[in-house]
Design a protein around this motif. Structure first.
Motif, mmCIF file in Angstrom:
data_model
loop_
_atom_site.group_PDB
_atom_site.id
_atom_site.type_symbol
_atom_site.label_atom_id
_atom_site.label_comp_id
_atom_site.label_asym_id
_atom_site.label_seq_id
_atom_site.Cartn_x
_atom_site.Cartn_y
_atom_site.Cartn_z
ATOM 1 N N ARG A 23 0.866 -1.177 0.000
ATOM 2 C CA ARG A 23 0.000 0.000 0.000
ATOM 3 C C ARG A 23 0.900 1.223 0.000
ATOM 4 N N ILE A 24 0.707 2.104 -0.959
ATOM 5 C CA ILE A 24 1.505 3.320 -1.061
ATOM 6 C C ILE A 24 0.608 4.489 -0.684
ATOM 7 N N PHE A 25 0.935 5.129 0.431
ATOM 8 C CA PHE A 25 0.155 6.257 0.915
ATOM 9 C C PHE A 25 0.734 7.524 0.302
ATOM 10 N N ASP A 26 0.009 8.091 -0.609
ATOM 11 C CA ASP A 26 0.448 9.283 -1.323
ATOM 12 C C ASP A 26 -0.783 10.161 -1.498
ATOM 13 N N THR A 27 -0.685 11.218 -2.286
ATOM 14 C CA THR A 27 -1.857 12.078 -2.502
ATOM 15 C C THR A 27 -3.005 11.280 -3.101
ATOM 16 N N PRO A 29 -3.658 7.427 -2.858
ATOM 17 C CA PRO A 29 -3.190 6.116 -2.391
ATOM 18 C C PRO A 29 -3.421 5.033 -3.449
ATOM 19 N N SER A 30 -2.506 4.067 -3.472
ATOM 20 C CA SER A 30 -2.612 2.980 -4.438
ATOM 21 C C SER A 30 -1.988 1.720 -3.872
#
Length: 56
Positions: A23-27, A29-30
């Motif tokens: 899980r990539i938490f960014d503006t 998320p993906s």
């Protein structure tokens, strides 16, 4: 904004060692393949020795 969930489903797939999705938490998320897979494979068989602890 983080959305609170009352159920146990976090909104992404459970971890699977075969796929190694992360899980990539960014503006926006993906869920994507582990971004450091090459580095992980490079170091996977290396044994790190304990570092000496500093004493005061």
């Amino acid at each position: 904004m983080v959305e609170r969930r009352s159920r146990r489903d976090p909104g992404w797939p459970a971890y699977d060692a075969g796929q190694r999705l992360t899980r990539i938490f960014d503006t926006a998320p993906s869920v994507a393949a582990y971004p450091e897979e090459t580095s992980r494979r490079l170091w996977q068989d290396h044994v790190f020795e304990a570092l000496p602890l500093l004493t005061a």
